[in-house]
Design a protein around this motif. Structure first.
Motif, PDB file in Angstrom:
ATOM      1  N   MET A  54      -6.930  11.347   6.251  1.00 18.18           N
ATOM      2  CA  MET A  54      -6.832   9.796   6.300  1.00 18.18           C
ATOM      3  C   MET A  54      -7.283   9.167   5.043  1.00 18.18           C
ATOM      4  N   HIS A  55      -8.702   9.721   4.690  1.00 18.08           N
ATOM      5  CA  HIS A  55      -9.177   9.240   3.318  1.00 18.08           C
ATOM      6  C   HIS A  55      -8.402   9.440   2.210  1.00 18.08           C
ATOM      7  N   SER A  56      -7.701  10.473   2.116  1.00 18.87           N
ATOM      8  CA  SER A  56      -6.884  10.726   1.102  1.00 18.87           C
ATOM      9  C   SER A  56      -5.860   9.852   0.848  1.00 18.87           C
ATOM     10  N   SER A  57      -5.257   9.190   1.834  1.00 20.41           N
ATOM     11  CA  SER A  57      -4.224   8.269   1.896  1.00 20.41           C
ATOM     12  C   SER A  57      -4.845   6.934   1.246  1.00 20.41           C
ATOM     13  N   GLN A  58      -5.977   6.674   1.784  1.00 22.04           N
ATOM     14  CA  GLN A  58      -6.735   5.529   1.315  1.00 22.04           C
ATOM     15  C   GLN A  58      -6.984   5.343   0.067  1.00 22.04           C
ATOM     16  N   PHE A  59      -7.309   6.837  -0.423  1.00 23.84           N
ATOM     17  CA  PHE A  59      -7.722   6.739  -2.031  1.00 23.84           C
ATOM     18  C   PHE A  59      -6.363   6.427  -2.679  1.00 23.84           C
ATOM     19  N   LEU A  60      -5.090   7.139  -2.409  1.00 24.09           N
ATOM     20  CA  LEU A  60      -3.970   6.946  -3.096  1.00 24.09           C
ATOM     21  C   LEU A  60      -3.601   5.723  -3.073  1.00 24.09           C
ATOM     22  N   ASN A  61      -3.667   4.994  -1.856  1.00 25.13           N
ATOM     23  CA  ASN A  61      -3.241   3.591  -1.795  1.00 25.13           C
ATOM     24  C   ASN A  61      -4.019   2.525  -2.824  1.00 25.13           C
ATOM     25  N   HIS A  62      -5.274   3.044  -2.907  1.00 27.97           N
ATOM     26  CA  HIS A  62      -6.306   2.185  -3.813  1.00 27.97           C
ATOM     27  C   HIS A  62      -5.812   2.402  -5.124  1.00 27.97           C
ATOM     28  N   LEU A  63      -5.474   3.563  -5.668  1.00 27.90           N
ATOM     29  CA  LEU A  63      -5.143   3.770  -6.925  1.00 27.90           C
ATOM     30  C   LEU A  63      -3.652   3.196  -7.000  1.00 27.90           C
ATOM     31  N   GLN A  64      -2.902   3.052  -6.304  1.00 26.10           N
ATOM     32  CA  GLN A  64      -1.467   2.507  -6.299  1.00 26.10           C
ATOM     33  C   GLN A  64      -1.607   0.886  -6.426  1.00 26.10           C
ATOM     34  N   TYR A  65      -2.304   0.302  -5.316  1.00 28.05           N
ATOM     35  CA  TYR A  65      -2.287  -1.076  -5.100  1.00 28.05           C
ATOM     36  C   TYR A  65      -3.295  -1.906  -5.922  1.00 28.05           C
ATOM     37  N   GLU A  66      -4.605  -0.997  -5.823  1.00 30.94           N
ATOM     38  CA  GLU A  66      -5.614  -1.941  -6.736  1.00 30.94           C
ATOM     39  C   GLU A  66      -5.901  -1.529  -8.014  1.00 30.94           C
ATOM     40  N   LYS A  67      -5.708  -0.254  -8.125  1.00 29.14           N
ATOM     41  CA  LYS A  67      -5.927   0.224  -9.694  1.00 29.14           C
ATOM     42  C   LYS A  67      -4.646   0.026 -10.592  1.00 29.14           C
ATOM     43  N   ARG A  68      -3.641  -0.209  -9.901  1.00 27.62           N
ATOM     44  CA  ARG A  68      -2.454  -0.315 -10.495  1.00 27.62           C
ATOM     45  C   ARG A  68      -2.074   0.911 -11.396  1.00 27.62           C
ATOM     46  N   CYS A  69      -2.209   2.277 -11.093  1.00 22.99           N
ATOM     47  CA  CYS A  69      -2.135   3.389 -11.593  1.00 22.99           C
ATOM     48  C   CYS A  69      -0.563   3.508 -11.565  1.00 22.99           C
ATOM     49  N   SER A  70       0.054   4.525 -12.521  1.00 26.75           N
ATOM     50  CA  SER A  70       1.382   4.470 -12.831  1.00 26.75           C
ATOM     51  C   SER A  70       1.754   5.533 -11.543  1.00 26.75           C
ATOM     52  N   LYS A  71       3.147   5.603 -11.574  1.00 30.74           N
ATOM     53  CA  LYS A  71       3.610   6.385 -10.701  1.00 30.74           C
ATOM     54  C   LYS A  71       3.477   7.909 -10.757  1.00 30.74           C
ATOM     55  N   HIS A  72       3.450   8.276 -12.038  1.00 32.25           N
ATOM     56  CA  HIS A  72       3.041   9.688 -12.266  1.00 32.25           C
ATOM     57  C   HIS A  72       1.900  10.060 -12.073  1.00 32.25           C
ATOM     58  N   THR A  73       0.812   9.147 -12.458  1.00 37.55           N
ATOM     59  CA  THR A  73      -0.607   9.561 -12.126  1.00 37.55           C
ATOM     60  C   THR A  73      -0.699   9.555 -10.516  1.00 37.55           C
ATOM     61  N   ILE A  74      -0.197   8.773 -10.109  1.00 43.09           N
ATOM     62  CA  ILE A  74      -0.151   8.882  -8.371  1.00 43.09           C
ATOM     63  C   ILE A  74       0.506  10.291  -7.886  1.00 43.09           C
ATOM     64  N   THR A  75       1.419  10.590  -8.585  1.00 44.67           N
ATOM     65  CA  THR A  75       2.115  11.861  -8.301  1.00 44.67           C
ATOM     66  C   THR A  75       1.328  13.161  -8.570  1.00 44.67           C
ATOM     67  N   ALA A  76       0.601  12.873  -9.762  1.00 42.23           N
ATOM     68  CA  ALA A  76      -0.063  14.180 -10.081  1.00 42.23           C
ATOM     69  C   ALA A  76      -1.475  14.169  -9.116  1.00 42.23           C
ATOM     70  N   TYR A  77      -2.152  12.978  -8.719  1.00 40.92           N
ATOM     71  CA  TYR A  77      -3.208  13.378  -8.202  1.00 40.92           C
ATOM     72  C   TYR A  77      -2.854  13.641  -6.742  1.00 40.92           C
ATOM     73  N   THR A  78      -1.882  13.190  -6.151  1.00 35.13           N
ATOM     74  CA  THR A  78      -1.547  13.633  -4.971  1.00 35.13           C
ATOM     75  C   THR A  78      -1.103  15.146  -4.774  1.00 35.13           C
ATOM     76  N   SER A  79      -0.519  15.732  -5.952  1.00 34.35           N
ATOM     77  CA  SER A  79      -0.427  17.097  -5.889  1.00 34.35           C
ATOM     78  C   SER A  79      -1.789  17.849  -6.102  1.00 34.35           C
ATOM     79  N   ASP A  80      -2.617  17.374  -7.068  1.00 36.79           N
ATOM     80  CA  ASP A  80      -4.210  17.779  -7.115  1.00 36.79           C
ATOM     81  C   ASP A  80      -4.848  17.734  -5.624  1.00 36.79           C
ATOM     82  N   LEU A  81      -4.759  16.606  -4.878  1.00 37.95           N
ATOM     83  CA  LEU A  81      -5.358  16.643  -3.724  1.00 37.95           C
ATOM     84  C   LEU A  81      -4.956  17.573  -2.746  1.00 37.95           C
ATOM     85  N   ASN A  82      -3.312  17.898  -2.782  1.00 40.44           N
ATOM     86  CA  ASN A  82      -2.763  18.642  -1.966  1.00 40.44           C
ATOM     87  C   ASN A  82      -3.221  20.182  -2.134  1.00 40.44           C
ATOM     88  N   ALA A  83      -3.250  20.630  -3.181  1.00 42.10           N
ATOM     89  CA  ALA A  83      -3.826  21.877  -3.817  1.00 42.10           C
ATOM     90  C   ALA A  83      -5.125  21.978  -3.434  1.00 42.10           C
TER      91      ALA A  83
END
Length: 228
Positions: free
Chosen positions: A1-30
């Motif tokens: 749950m907190h992982s999803s909140q963090f990724l939403n924070h990066l996407q909607y508040e920090k305005r990180c790029s699509k591929h930064t979100i993709t990379a961080y999602t991959s890292d958290l999954n690993a």
């Protein structure tokens, strides 16, 4: 749950790029996969310093280069900082983590490239060569896979239901790499539309004649897109 909140924070508040979100999602999954397999811990926010250090050591032992490891550490630092600032955890376990020095283990054409910027701007032809190039670049960026591991991936090494791929690294060490859902989709699309039948070639990446792709051809493919 907190992982999803963090990724939403990066996407909607920090305005990180699509591929930064993709990379961080991959890292958290690993990281989550490692915690479950090694410590039977289901929630990454519950990880402590020793568990995090153990993951970093395992990455280095599996010959991940310093640059890839540092990106994963940056992901965890951002993740746990977010948790701490929002009072989801009482102590930040990343305070004692030291990033390793970077090395030059990855091929020069990958190490020097700004892959994130590249993937944000490139357009790939919807044919065998374009789909293959797209999948190769996404694999390099999202997984940190090494060149020799990439060219030796067999279709049977990919577990589409679990979302991971089995690779054989240096010193014949087998490891499992989690794959993001969009990588699974890209792989399935490539196999169904452009790949030869498994009877003709069991390797994921082939040349136009169906033989296993060579390191030189991968170099030429990536270099061609870096030069555009």
């Amino acid at each position: 749950m907190h992982s999803s909140q963090f990724l939403n924070h990066l996407q909607y508040e920090k305005r990180c790029s699509k591929h930064t979100i993709t990379a961080y999602t991959s890292d958290l999954n690993a990281f989550s996969f490692f915690l479950k397999e090694t410590y039977e811990e289901e929630e990454p926010q519950n990880a402590n310093f020793l568990q995090i250090r153990s993951w970093i050591v395992s990455l280095l032992e599996n010959d991940f280069d310093g640059k890839s490891v540092n990106r994963k550490i940056s992901c965890l630092k951002s993740f746990f900082s977010f948790l701490f600032k929002n009072n989801f955890i009482q102590e930040n376990p990343m305070g004692k983590v030291i990033s390793p020095k970077t090395t030059k283990k990855l091929p020069v054409f990958i190490e020097k490239a700004n892959i994130e910027s590249l993937l944000n701007t490139l357009e790939f032809e919807h044919d065998f060569k374009g789909s293959r190039a797209c999948l190769i670049l996404e694999m390099f960026y999202c997984t940190g896979i090494r060149l020799n591991e990439l060219i030796n991936i067999k279709i049977s090494d990919i577990d589409f239901s679990r979302g991971n791929v089995k690779v054989l690294g240096k010193r014949n060490k087998e490891r499992i790499i989690p794959l993001l859902s969009h990588l699974i989709t890209l792989s399935e699309d490539f196999l169904s539309n452009w790949h030869l039948s498994p009877e003709e070639s069991n390797f994921l990446f082939t040349n136009a004649k169906g033989g296993k792709i060579s390191p030189r051809l991968v170099y030429n493919i990536v270099n061609a897109y870096l030069s555009t």
